[in-house]
Design a protein around this motif. Structure first.
Motif, PDB file in Angstrom:
ATOM      1  N   UNK A 175      49.974 -25.637  16.636  1.00  0.00           N
ATOM      2  CA  UNK A 175      49.017 -24.990  15.936  1.00  0.00           C
ATOM      3  C   UNK A 175      48.055 -24.716  15.881  1.00  0.00           C
ATOM      4  N   UNK A 176      47.562 -23.095  15.632  1.00  0.00           N
ATOM      5  CA  UNK A 176      46.655 -22.578  16.310  1.00  0.00           C
ATOM      6  C   UNK A 176      45.314 -23.483  15.005  1.00  0.00           C
ATOM      7  N   UNK A 177      44.536 -22.628  14.652  1.00  0.00           N
ATOM      8  CA  UNK A 177      43.448 -23.476  13.172  1.00  0.00           C
ATOM      9  C   UNK A 177      44.383 -22.813  12.252  1.00  0.00           C
ATOM     10  N   UNK A 196      52.794 -18.270  11.210  1.00  0.00           N
ATOM     11  CA  UNK A 196      53.204 -18.250  10.172  1.00  0.00           C
ATOM     12  C   UNK A 196      52.520 -18.018   8.623  1.00  0.00           C
ATOM     13  N   UNK A 249      53.212 -32.428   4.947  1.00  0.00           N
ATOM     14  CA  UNK A 249      54.330 -31.148   4.779  1.00  0.00           C
ATOM     15  C   UNK A 249      55.931 -31.704   6.168  1.00  0.00           C
ATOM     16  N   UNK A 254      56.342 -28.047  17.569  1.00  0.00           N
ATOM     17  CA  UNK A 254      54.913 -27.170  17.501  1.00  0.00           C
ATOM     18  C   UNK A 254      53.735 -27.235  17.467  1.00  0.00           C
ATOM     19  N   UNK A 271      50.762 -32.586  13.957  1.00  0.00           N
ATOM     20  CA  UNK A 271      51.722 -33.485  14.245  1.00  0.00           C
ATOM     21  C   UNK A 271      51.741 -35.172  13.320  1.00  0.00           C
ATOM     22  N   UNK A 331      60.901 -23.431  11.693  1.00  0.00           N
ATOM     23  CA  UNK A 331      60.656 -24.683  10.737  1.00  0.00           C
ATOM     24  C   UNK A 331      60.724 -24.279   9.667  1.00  0.00           C
ATOM     25  N   UNK A 359      54.409 -22.324   3.477  1.00  0.00           N
ATOM     26  CA  UNK A 359      54.408 -21.876   4.951  1.00  0.00           C
ATOM     27  C   UNK A 359      56.068 -21.669   5.224  1.00  0.00           C
ATOM     28  N   UNK A 367      60.017 -33.347  11.755  1.00  0.00           N
ATOM     29  CA  UNK A 367      59.016 -34.071  11.438  1.00  0.00           C
ATOM     30  C   UNK A 367      57.800 -33.787   9.926  1.00  0.00           C
ATOM     31  N   UNK A 420      48.812 -19.249  10.316  1.00  0.00           N
ATOM     32  CA  UNK A 420      48.974 -19.312  11.336  1.00  0.00           C
ATOM     33  C   UNK A 420      49.701 -18.720  12.560  1.00  0.00           C
ATOM     34  N   UNK A 438      47.240 -32.739   3.531  1.00  0.00           N
ATOM     35  CA  UNK A 438      48.311 -32.918   2.856  1.00  0.00           C
ATOM     36  C   UNK A 438      49.377 -32.653   3.632  1.00  0.00           C
ATOM     37  N   UNK A 497      41.611 -27.902   7.713  1.00  0.00           N
ATOM     38  CA  UNK A 497      42.891 -26.201   7.759  1.00  0.00           C
ATOM     39  C   UNK A 497      44.288 -26.788   8.774  1.00  0.00           C
ATOM     40  N   UNK A 498      43.900 -27.582  10.054  1.00  0.00           N
ATOM     41  CA  UNK A 498      44.156 -27.421  11.532  1.00  0.00           C
ATOM     42  C   UNK A 498      45.787 -28.169  10.649  1.00  0.00           C
ATOM     43  N   UNK A 499      46.974 -27.817  10.777  1.00  0.00           N
ATOM     44  CA  UNK A 499      47.726 -28.609  11.362  1.00  0.00           C
ATOM     45  C   UNK A 499      48.478 -29.611  12.190  1.00  0.00           C
ATOM     46  N   UNK A 541      47.797 -32.073   6.988  1.00  0.00           N
ATOM     47  CA  UNK A 541      47.048 -30.336   7.318  1.00  0.00           C
ATOM     48  C   UNK A 541      45.808 -31.485   6.424  1.00  0.00           C
ATOM     49  N   UNK A 597      59.418 -25.829   5.498  1.00  0.00           N
ATOM     50  CA  UNK A 597      59.006 -26.329   5.799  1.00  0.00           C
ATOM     51  C   UNK A 597      59.020 -27.533   3.967  1.00  0.00           C
ATOM     52  N   UNK A 607      54.088 -33.317   9.236  1.00  0.00           N
ATOM     53  CA  UNK A 607      52.638 -32.904   9.468  1.00  0.00           C
ATOM     54  C   UNK A 607      51.820 -32.662   8.631  1.00  0.00           C
TER      55      UNK A 607
END
Lengths: 115, 112
Positions: B103-105, B35, A91, B101, A47, A103, B43, A35, B90, A89, A43-45, A39, A105, A37
């Motif tokens: 993720x939340x904020x 996480x 990942x 997956x 996909x 996962x 992470x 994957x 997270x 960023x 700050x939200x991750x 960011x 990272x 990801x």
């Protein structure tokens, strides 16, 4: 244990240009998922793209595409026509198939898109 | 509609306190995760629950205790907070068979 290596801590690209982020991983598994990801500063991750190891065809999502080289254990991300909103960023992450679904990272690459 | 939500988003507290972070997902997923993202943005998985059963417990101090009252919720309780616990936490969820997956904020925890 799987390790994921992103060797580029930071990259900068001009708007509308192309940038490629590298990722290598170490595993003895034959079936797994990879994957990317994103960011952003929020700050939200998010996909970006995923690749199943059993698929030879490289995944593509709009301006994002990967170059998956299974033998070399390499999974690079290409961002085409870079936009200011791509600043984030990125990942790289690995998940083995049928395991505990966790996962692993890489350390991340900060991408800055310049206007 | 928020798919994976966490509360609170920010948490500032003193060393030695006990605090909890809550996570809820409305995606119908059966597996949830915590996480930790440290100050260098690295992470790392802490815990995972599948249908309320603990399936991953990575080398985490036992001051951290996850609890899953049902498969839509996974909370994280931290006792005796230490400076080194400062991080972004997270929550994530997935369905086995989906692998991806969500993720939340994130919850930014600062221990003073």
């Amino acid at each position: 244990a799987q390790t994921v290596t992103q060797s580029q801590p930071e990259m900068s690209v001009q708007e509308a240009e192309t940038v490629t982020l590298s990722c290598t991983y170490d595993t003895s598994e034959s079936n797994y998922y990879l994957f990317w990801y994103k960011q952003p500063p929020s700050r939200q991750m998010i996909l970006v793209i995923r690749q199943e190891a059993y698929k030879q065809q490289n995944a593509t999502e709009n301006r994002f595409s990967v170059n998956f080289q299974k033998a070399a254990k390499s999974f690079s991300l290409k961002i085409s026509d870079s936009q200011l909103g791509d600043t984030a960023m990125y990942f790289c992450a690995f998940m083995k198939h049928g395991g505990d679904y966790k996962l692993s990272f890489g350390a991340g690459t900060t991408v800055t898109v310049r206007a | 509609d928020t798919a994976v939500s966490q509360t609170p988003k920010y948490l500032v507290t003193q060393m030695g306190n006990d605090k909890s972070i809550k996570c809820e997902q409305n995606l119908g997923h059966d597996t949830m995760y915590w996480y930790k993202q440290d100050s260098k943005k690295f992470l790392k998985i802490m815990f995972s629950y599948n249908n309320k059963e603990l399936i991953i417990n990575e080398t985490v101090p036992n001051r951290f205790s996850p609890k899953s009252p049902d498969k839509a919720h996974l909370n994280l309780h931290i006792n005796s907070l230490e400076l080194g616990d400062s991080a972004v936490y997270f929550c994530a969820s997935t369905d086995r068979g989906l692998e991806t997956q969500y993720f939340g904020p994130g919850t930014r925890l600062l221990v003073l």
